[in-house]
Design a protein around this motif. Structure first.
Motif, PDB file in Angstrom:
ATOM      1  N   GLY A 115       0.770  -1.015  -0.142  1.00  9.46           N
ATOM      2  CA  GLY A 115      -0.150  -0.017  -0.069  1.00  9.46           C
ATOM      3  C   GLY A 115       0.747   1.238   0.052  1.00  9.46           C
ATOM      4  O   GLY A 115       1.779   1.364   0.840  1.00  9.46           O
ATOM      5  N   GLU A 116       0.470   2.301  -0.977  1.00  4.91           N
ATOM      6  CA  GLU A 116       1.319   3.431  -1.098  1.00  4.91           C
ATOM      7  C   GLU A 116       0.382   4.714  -0.693  1.00  4.91           C
ATOM      8  O   GLU A 116      -0.783   4.751  -1.267  1.00  4.91           O
ATOM      9  CB  GLU A 116       1.950   3.434  -2.531  1.00  4.91           C
ATOM     10  CG  GLU A 116       2.824   4.815  -2.590  1.00  4.91           C
ATOM     11  CD  GLU A 116       3.164   4.975  -4.207  1.00  4.91           C
ATOM     12  OE1 GLU A 116       3.949   5.996  -4.462  1.00  4.91           O
ATOM     13  OE2 GLU A 116       2.889   4.114  -4.791  1.00  4.91           O
ATOM     14  N   GLN A 117       0.794   5.408   0.258  1.00  2.74           N
ATOM     15  CA  GLN A 117       0.135   6.539   0.682  1.00  2.74           C
ATOM     16  C   GLN A 117       0.103   7.573  -0.544  1.00  2.74           C
ATOM     17  O   GLN A 117       0.973   7.860  -1.021  1.00  2.74           O
ATOM     18  CB  GLN A 117       0.489   7.303   2.064  1.00  2.74           C
ATOM     19  CG  GLN A 117      -0.264   8.244   2.491  1.00  2.74           C
ATOM     20  CD  GLN A 117      -1.422   7.686   3.384  1.00  2.74           C
ATOM     21  OE1 GLN A 117      -0.980   6.546   3.718  1.00  2.74           O
ATOM     22  NE2 GLN A 117      -2.177   8.423   3.631  1.00  2.74           N
ATOM     23  N   MET A 118      -1.017   7.969  -0.984  1.00  2.00           N
ATOM     24  CA  MET A 118      -1.378   9.079  -2.111  1.00  2.00           C
ATOM     25  C   MET A 118      -1.719  10.316  -1.619  1.00  2.00           C
ATOM     26  O   MET A 118      -2.308  11.222  -2.344  1.00  2.00           O
ATOM     27  CB  MET A 118      -2.152   8.249  -3.153  1.00  2.00           C
ATOM     28  CG  MET A 118      -1.774   7.103  -3.742  1.00  2.00           C
ATOM     29  SD  MET A 118      -0.168   7.200  -4.598  1.00  2.00           S
ATOM     30  CE  MET A 118      -0.593   8.085  -5.931  1.00  2.00           C
ATOM     31  N   GLY A 119      -1.928  10.485  -0.365  1.00  2.80           N
ATOM     32  CA  GLY A 119      -2.447  11.884   0.270  1.00  2.80           C
ATOM     33  C   GLY A 119      -3.209  11.282   1.558  1.00  2.80           C
ATOM     34  O   GLY A 119      -2.927  10.235   2.188  1.00  2.80           O
ATOM     35  N   LYS A 120      -3.675  12.328   2.106  1.00  2.00           N
ATOM     36  CA  LYS A 120      -4.375  12.295   3.562  1.00  2.00           C
ATOM     37  C   LYS A 120      -5.574  11.159   3.363  1.00  2.00           C
ATOM     38  O   LYS A 120      -5.800  10.599   4.361  1.00  2.00           O
ATOM     39  CB  LYS A 120      -4.766  13.595   4.080  1.00  2.00           C
ATOM     40  CG  LYS A 120      -5.204  13.523   5.468  1.00  2.00           C
ATOM     41  CD  LYS A 120      -5.260  14.873   5.867  1.00  2.00           C
ATOM     42  CE  LYS A 120      -6.364  15.863   5.215  1.00  2.00           C
ATOM     43  NZ  LYS A 120      -6.306  17.303   5.636  1.00  2.00           N
ATOM     44  N   ASP A 121      -6.300  11.146   2.081  1.00  2.00           N
ATOM     45  CA  ASP A 121      -7.416  10.494   2.147  1.00  2.00           C
ATOM     46  C   ASP A 121      -7.353   9.339   1.219  1.00  2.00           C
ATOM     47  O   ASP A 121      -8.322   8.620   0.715  1.00  2.00           O
ATOM     48  CB  ASP A 121      -8.777  11.232   1.815  1.00  2.00           C
ATOM     49  CG  ASP A 121      -8.925  12.384   3.036  1.00  2.00           C
ATOM     50  OD1 ASP A 121      -8.543  11.857   4.112  1.00  2.00           O
ATOM     51  OD2 ASP A 121      -9.313  13.476   2.671  1.00  2.00           O
TER      52      ASP A 121
END
Length: 716
Positions: free
Chosen positions: A90-96
């Motif tokens: 899983g790669e964080q693409m922003g806050k949401d």
């Protein structure tokens, strides 16, 4: 809202991005977590999706699921992780948002006979399974993603070496193979059913898509008009009266492939075969390639790169250059390029044909250094009096070439002795010209039309050879102090308007000799335009006079010049303007080709007077600076697209379908020849039926009924 999202999904990439942003907004506002999309089908070893919403403290769990035999659906999402052959990241693409990626942790090759590693595919259908990714918080699933994976194994070549091209043998000694589509050696070529490298299982994958005809290794079928191809059962009406008797060898592919007899090579006596030395590698030069020395180093000459002088810049083949470098000398220089020896300059250069050429150096001593050195404001040098001997002032190379090789190189080295009591500014010159025989390899500015940014070719007639010698039309290029005495010249570039100038010191007594001042300024301006011809095209021929045009000059009106008597001179040709008219004459591969139609030179006159501030002539400075300018303007002549429109064509637009919202000629479009939706007879019949119904409705409608009532009442 569901309808809106469905519309976005079926739209372009812009709509898809908008859909994702809308999902983020809804998920964030409602504090929910969703996968976008929630169902995926993949045929490759990698797949990705997005998890949107309140993703804090959310963990991802992966497991393999199976659909129910009764309902056909999978069970509810679960937060229990099961071992699979997939890697979940899983790669964080922003806050949401989180980008969820799955990658297959297994090789896609087919297992061999003795392959026991297990990291391979036992069957052609390597992966056929359903996966479920669950987003969990505290052991409770919030959302799930269902993935259906159907992946086939990949067919890899048996050998992965670089020598995988089919070597076509010499057709004199061995005929071409019977499978022309076999293009890769020891590898099965797709759709080539005659390829011997393809196994029976490989051929089954593309058996219905085999290449037809002789290119696929199949004999071209005989045409239907051959008498031997018809039989009594399927013969047409004209058979056998119009069939053709021709041998099968007489077909359109005759001679396409060589299938003649082979010739066995015979070796002659050994004493007739001379012993050959090992072949020498040949590196042919092409235009723009760097010239190499015998030690496999770049052949370098000081050049200007990005506005700065670089001592070790490589020389490009067939690229002429001439540069000047300015250096402040406060002490005698040591080392290259100011102190050079003939032995260092006599380098061995590869000629591009397997051999070498040696640079032949000739020394020239320059005793007049007024053009290359000037005083500096730095004052006395740190070493005291400068007395530097044998300083290299210029390196001029002549490189002779033929074909793709170099036949000789000569160098003229100019040296001199610098003697000064202070620091000096030294201007050194470096040049290289390529000569084919005795003629310089001149660069063109287009082929055939001019290219924007390339120099405009001009010329001077050579009476001895009846040819035109190339030169350029120049503008001012001020340097250092900006005075005209030190200013240089630069060639005008096609399509680029420019204005430049320099400053001329004028004394008080010069303004009382206006004729002499006008002549001085005129000579300075005339030095910019020496040629009398200009080339129409970017690649003119020196011996073809039709490629050149006469340069026209607007003569000055000398009757308006009046001798000044109060420290002012009128009629000074201080500004020189150049007008160049060009026209697009043709297209080459879709690119417009521009040619010069005329080049005109003129002058603008001005009045020079001393600026004395308050008007007192006696308070004027002894010497003042006056500007001398030059400019070039390119004028494009538009292409004539036809005769001008009349006032009726411009104003009357009622029946113009391209300029009016209501187009009356299209009212009867189905009855015209431009309508191709159906045969003309059918459209005409349908149109007549519509007209009949329209007339019938009009007769039986309200207006006619009222007319009949009035008629009957009047009759009564």
């Amino acid at each position: 809202m569901a309808n809106v999202l469905e519309t976005f999904r079926s739209g372009s990439v812009y709509h898809q991005v908008t859909c994702v942003l809308l999902w983020i907004y809804l998920a964030h506002s409602q504090k929910v977590v969703v996968f976008q999309p929630s169902f995926l089908t993949t045929t490759g070893p990698a797949v990705s999706a997005f998890l949107l919403g309140n993703i804090s403290d959310v963990s991802l769990e992966l497991r393999t699921v199976s659909p129910s035999n009764t309902t056909g659906t999978v069970g509810p999402p679960s937060c229990v992780t099961e071992p699979t052959r997939w890697i979940l990241t899983g790669e964080q693409m922003g806050k949401d948002a989180v980008r969820v990626q799955l990658r297959l942790n297994q090789s896609m090759r087919i297992c061999g006979e003795n392959d026991t590693a297990g990291d391979c595919c036992s069957e052609k259908l390597c992966v056929l399974e359903a996966l479920q990714v669950s987003a969990c918080v505290g052991g409770s699933p919030l959302a799930s993603l269902l993935i259906q994976a159907t992946i086939h194994a990949r067919l890899f070549p048996n050998n992965s070496g670089h020598d995988n091209k089919t070597v076509i043998p010499n057709q004199v000694y061995q005929p071409l193979g019977s499978c022309p589509c076999d293009l890769t050696l020891r590898v099965c070529d797709v759709r080539c059913c005659c390829d011997k490298d393809c196994s029976s299982e490989d051929v089954k994958l593309f058996a219905s898509l085999c290449l037809l005809g002789p290119f696929g290794g199949q004999v071209s079928p005989a045409p239907d008009y051959q008498c031997s191809q018809q039989s009594a059962e399927n013969s047409p009406d004209w058979f056998p009266f119009l069939c053709v008797h021709s041998p099968p060898e007489n077909n359109p592919y005759l001679g396409l492939f060589y299938n003649g007899d082979t010739i066995s090579p015979r070796s002659g006596p050994s004493f007739q075969r001379p012993t050959l030395s090992a072949p020498v590698p040949v590196n042919l030069y092409v235009q723009g390639s760097p010239i190499m020395t015998s030690s496999n180093q770049y052949f370098s000459i000081p050049q200007r790169v990005l506005g700065q002088c670089v001592n070790g810049a490589p020389v490009a083949f067939l690229k002429n250059f001439k540069v000047e470098c300015v250096t402040l000398l406060s002490s005698c220089p040591v080392g290259a390029p100011f102190q050079t020896r003939p032995a260092d300059l006599s380098a061995q250069v590869m000629n591009g044909r397997g051999g070498d050429v040696v640079v032949v150096v000739t020394d020239v001593i320059d005793t007049d250094l007024s053009q290359v050195i000037s005083g500096s404001s730095a004052g006395v040098s740190a070493a005291g009096r400068l007395e530097c001997e044998n300083v290299t002032l210029a390196l001029d190379y002549k490189i002779f070439w033929k074909g793709n090789g170099i036949t000789g190189i000569t160098l003229t080295r100019t040296v001199g002795t610098i003697i000064s009591n202070a620091s000096v500014v030294l201007t050194t010159r470096y040049s290289a010209v390529f000569l084919n025989g005795e003629q310089m390899a001149e660069a063109n500015s287009g082929n055939p039309g001019y290219q924007v940014g390339r120099p405009v070719h001009a010329g001077i007639m050579d009476n001895n050879s009846d040819s035109i010698e190339r030169t350029t039309v120049n503008l001012w290029k001020p340097v250092q102090d900006g005075l005209c005495s030190t200013a240089e010249k630069r060639a005008i570039l096609f399509g680029e308007n420019s204005t430049s100038g320099c400053l001329l010191p004028v004394r008080q007594q010069d303004l009382f000799q206006c004729d002499l001042l006008r002549e001085t300024v005129s000579n300075l301006q005339a030095a910019l335009i020496i040629p009398t011809y200009v080339a129409k095209k970017g690649n003119p021929e020196s011996s073809t006079l039709t490629d050149w045009l006469n340069i026209s000059t607007v003569t000055l009106n000398s009757s308006t010049t009046v001798e000044g008597t109060s420290g002012a001179c009128a009629g000074i040709p201080s500004h020189q303007y150049i007008y160049v008219w060009s026209l697009i004459t043709s297209l080459v591969d879709g690119s417009p080709q521009r040619e010069i139609l005329d080049l005109q030179i003129g002058y603008s006159l001005s009045t020079w007077a001393l600026d004395c501030g308050g008007g007192d002539f006696t308070s004027c400075e002894e010497t003042q600076l006056f500007p001398i300018t030059s400019s070039v303007t390119f004028i494009d002549i538009p292409v004539n697209v036809g005769p001008p429109k009349t006032r009726f064509q411009i104003n009357f637009t009622e029946y113009d379908c391209n300029r009016n919202d209501v187009c009356w000629p299209e009212l009867a479009f189905p009855f015209t020849k431009y309508y191709t939706g159906e045969p003309y007879s059918q459209s005409l019949a349908k149109g007549m039926i519509l007209v009949f119904f329209f007339i019938t409705a009009s007769i039986l409608g309200t207006p006619w009924r009222q007319i009949r009532q009035v008629w009957h009442s009047a009759a009564l």
